[in-house]
Motif scaffolding. Structure first.
Motif, PDB file in Angstrom:
ATOM      1  N   LEU A   1       0.819  -1.203   0.000  1.00 45.55           N
ATOM      2  CA  LEU A   1       0.000   0.000   0.000  1.00 45.55           C
ATOM      3  C   LEU A   1       0.857   1.260   0.000  1.00 45.55           C
ATOM      4  O   LEU A   1       0.356   2.340   0.261  1.00 45.55           O
ATOM      5  CB  LEU A   1      -0.941   0.000   1.203  1.00 45.55           C
ATOM      6  CG  LEU A   1      -2.017  -1.084   1.163  1.00 45.55           C
ATOM      7  CD1 LEU A   1      -2.893  -1.012   2.400  1.00 45.55           C
ATOM      8  CD2 LEU A   1      -2.870  -0.973  -0.084  1.00 45.55           C
TER       9      LEU A   1
ATOM     10  N   GLY B   1      -0.535   4.717  -1.473  1.00 47.08           N
ATOM     11  CA  GLY B   1      -1.989   4.813  -1.446  1.00 47.08           C
ATOM     12  C   GLY B   1      -2.694   3.617  -2.032  1.00 47.08           C
ATOM     13  O   GLY B   1      -2.076   2.709  -2.584  1.00 47.08           O
ATOM     14  N   LYS B   2      -3.987   3.627  -1.898  1.00 50.67           N
ATOM     15  CA  LYS B   2      -4.825   2.514  -2.355  1.00 50.67           C
ATOM     16  C   LYS B   2      -5.289   2.754  -3.783  1.00 50.67           C
ATOM     17  O   LYS B   2      -6.415   3.175  -4.019  1.00 50.67           O
ATOM     18  CB  LYS B   2      -6.033   2.358  -1.436  1.00 50.67           C
ATOM     19  CG  LYS B   2      -5.687   1.931  -0.040  1.00 50.67           C
ATOM     20  CD  LYS B   2      -6.952   1.802   0.794  1.00 50.67           C
ATOM     21  CE  LYS B   2      -6.646   1.387   2.200  1.00 50.67           C
ATOM     22  NZ  LYS B   2      -7.864   1.297   3.009  1.00 50.67           N
ATOM     23  N   THR B   3      -4.424   2.510  -4.736  1.00 48.70           N
ATOM     24  CA  THR B   3      -4.823   2.608  -6.129  1.00 48.70           C
ATOM     25  C   THR B   3      -5.273   1.225  -6.596  1.00 48.70           C
ATOM     26  O   THR B   3      -5.098   0.233  -5.893  1.00 48.70           O
ATOM     27  CB  THR B   3      -3.667   3.115  -7.012  1.00 48.70           C
ATOM     28  OG1 THR B   3      -2.597   2.188  -6.938  1.00 48.70           O
ATOM     29  CG2 THR B   3      -3.206   4.498  -6.584  1.00 48.70           C
TER      30      THR B   3
ATOM     31  N   ASN C   1      -2.544  -1.585  -6.633  1.00 51.30           N
ATOM     32  CA  ASN C   1      -1.956  -2.156  -5.424  1.00 51.30           C
ATOM     33  C   ASN C   1      -2.963  -2.454  -4.323  1.00 51.30           C
ATOM     34  O   ASN C   1      -2.558  -2.791  -3.218  1.00 51.30           O
ATOM     35  CB  ASN C   1      -0.835  -1.260  -4.888  1.00 51.30           C
ATOM     36  CG  ASN C   1      -1.342   0.047  -4.334  1.00 51.30           C
ATOM     37  OD1 ASN C   1      -2.520   0.342  -4.361  1.00 51.30           O
ATOM     38  ND2 ASN C   1      -0.427   0.853  -3.840  1.00 51.30           N
ATOM     39  N   PHE C   2      -4.246  -2.343  -4.607  1.00 52.16           N
ATOM     40  CA  PHE C   2      -5.204  -2.597  -3.541  1.00 52.16           C
ATOM     41  C   PHE C   2      -6.278  -3.621  -3.893  1.00 52.16           C
ATOM     42  O   PHE C   2      -6.570  -4.508  -3.115  1.00 52.16           O
ATOM     43  CB  PHE C   2      -5.869  -1.299  -3.089  1.00 52.16           C
ATOM     44  CG  PHE C   2      -6.839  -1.496  -1.955  1.00 52.16           C
ATOM     45  CD1 PHE C   2      -6.374  -1.830  -0.691  1.00 52.16           C
ATOM     46  CD2 PHE C   2      -8.197  -1.383  -2.155  1.00 52.16           C
ATOM     47  CE1 PHE C   2      -7.262  -2.040   0.353  1.00 52.16           C
ATOM     48  CE2 PHE C   2      -9.086  -1.590  -1.118  1.00 52.16           C
ATOM     49  CZ  PHE C   2      -8.617  -1.913   0.150  1.00 52.16           C
ATOM     50  N   TRP C   3      -6.888  -3.498  -5.050  1.00 50.60           N
ATOM     51  CA  TRP C   3      -8.022  -4.356  -5.389  1.00 50.60           C
ATOM     52  C   TRP C   3      -7.584  -5.805  -5.566  1.00 50.60           C
ATOM     53  O   TRP C   3      -6.637  -6.085  -6.300  1.00 50.60           O
ATOM     54  CB  TRP C   3      -8.687  -3.852  -6.667  1.00 50.60           C
ATOM     55  CG  TRP C   3      -9.367  -2.539  -6.464  1.00 50.60           C
ATOM     56  CD1 TRP C   3      -8.761  -1.315  -6.382  1.00 50.60           C
ATOM     57  CD2 TRP C   3     -10.750  -2.314  -6.274  1.00 50.60           C
ATOM     58  NE1 TRP C   3      -9.702  -0.353  -6.161  1.00 50.60           N
ATOM     59  CE2 TRP C   3     -10.937  -0.930  -6.095  1.00 50.60           C
ATOM     60  CE3 TRP C   3     -11.864  -3.142  -6.251  1.00 50.60           C
ATOM     61  CZ2 TRP C   3     -12.184  -0.358  -5.886  1.00 50.60           C
ATOM     62  CZ3 TRP C   3     -13.107  -2.581  -6.055  1.00 50.60           C
ATOM     63  CH2 TRP C   3     -13.256  -1.212  -5.873  1.00 50.60           C
TER      64      TRP C   3
ATOM     65  N   ASN D   1      -2.002  -7.520  -5.826  1.00 55.06           N
ATOM     66  CA  ASN D   1      -2.126  -7.605  -4.372  1.00 55.06           C
ATOM     67  C   ASN D   1      -3.096  -8.693  -3.920  1.00 55.06           C
ATOM     68  O   ASN D   1      -3.434  -8.770  -2.745  1.00 55.06           O
ATOM     69  CB  ASN D   1      -2.554  -6.249  -3.810  1.00 55.06           C
ATOM     70  CG  ASN D   1      -2.073  -6.040  -2.391  1.00 55.06           C
ATOM     71  OD1 ASN D   1      -1.176  -6.718  -1.926  1.00 55.06           O
ATOM     72  ND2 ASN D   1      -2.685  -5.112  -1.702  1.00 55.06           N
TER      73      ASN D   1
END
Length: 176
Positions: free
Chosen positions: A95, A98-100, A103-105, A164
């Motif tokens: 992360l 940030g949660k882009t 890198n997050f979903w 991720n």
């Protein structure tokens, strides 16, 4: 049985009978829901792609839709605005930054589901399935997760490997 216990039993029986009658009659509000009433709201998409609708879209078409309907909140090219940044940095399994989307979903199908249900913020569920596929393709391509010319549809979207995915704790693994 004592008179006190008999009175309590009679009182409980009377309450149960009265409650049963009141429940049976009901207040007369609303109408029973049917499967056809429920169908427009039963739009969940599972991680494996179950329930994805027919249709398809490409990043080029999604870029136009994003500029018209999404950039006002998410900024030009999804780099951030009053709403979250969607595109940025290389895909990585952390992360940092940030949660882009990159890198997050955990699943590309989750991205499709969220866009379909909740976007645009000012008019949720106003996008067609074609537009949602195109926006999903645009966002995935902009995050370098698929090629610019790749078409997203019910077959290709579940195959996209999100960087991720392995960093999420699955609470109910039997439901995947």
């Amino acid at each position: 049985m004592s008179m006190r216990n008999l009175s309590i039993a009679a009182g409980v029986a009377a309450l149960a009978l009265g409650a049963g009658m009141a429940h049976a009659e009901g207040p007369g509000l609303g109408t029973p829901i049917t499967q056809s009433d429920l169908a427009p709201w039963d739009i969940n998409i599972l991680p494996d792609g179950t329930n994805l609708p027919a249709g398809s879209g490409k990043a080029l078409d999604g870029a136009k839709i994003f500029a018209d309907k999404c950039s006002v909140c998410h900024g030009e090219n999804g780099k951030g605005g009053v709403a979250a940044r969607l595109i940025g940095g290389p895909p990585k399994a952390s992360l940092d930054g940030g949660k882009t989307i990159a890198n997050f979903w955990p699943y590309a199908t989750t991205l499709f589901d969220f866009i379909r249900r909740a976007m645009p913020f000012t008019a949720p569920r106003s996008l067609t399935d074609q537009e949602v596929y195109a926006l999903t393709a645009y966002l995935l391509a902009s995050n370098k997760l698929v090629g610019e010319g790749d078409e997203m549809n019910a077959t290709t979207l579940p195959k996209v490997q999100m960087p991720n995915r392995g960093n999420f704790v699955v609470q109910f693994p039997d439901r995947i």
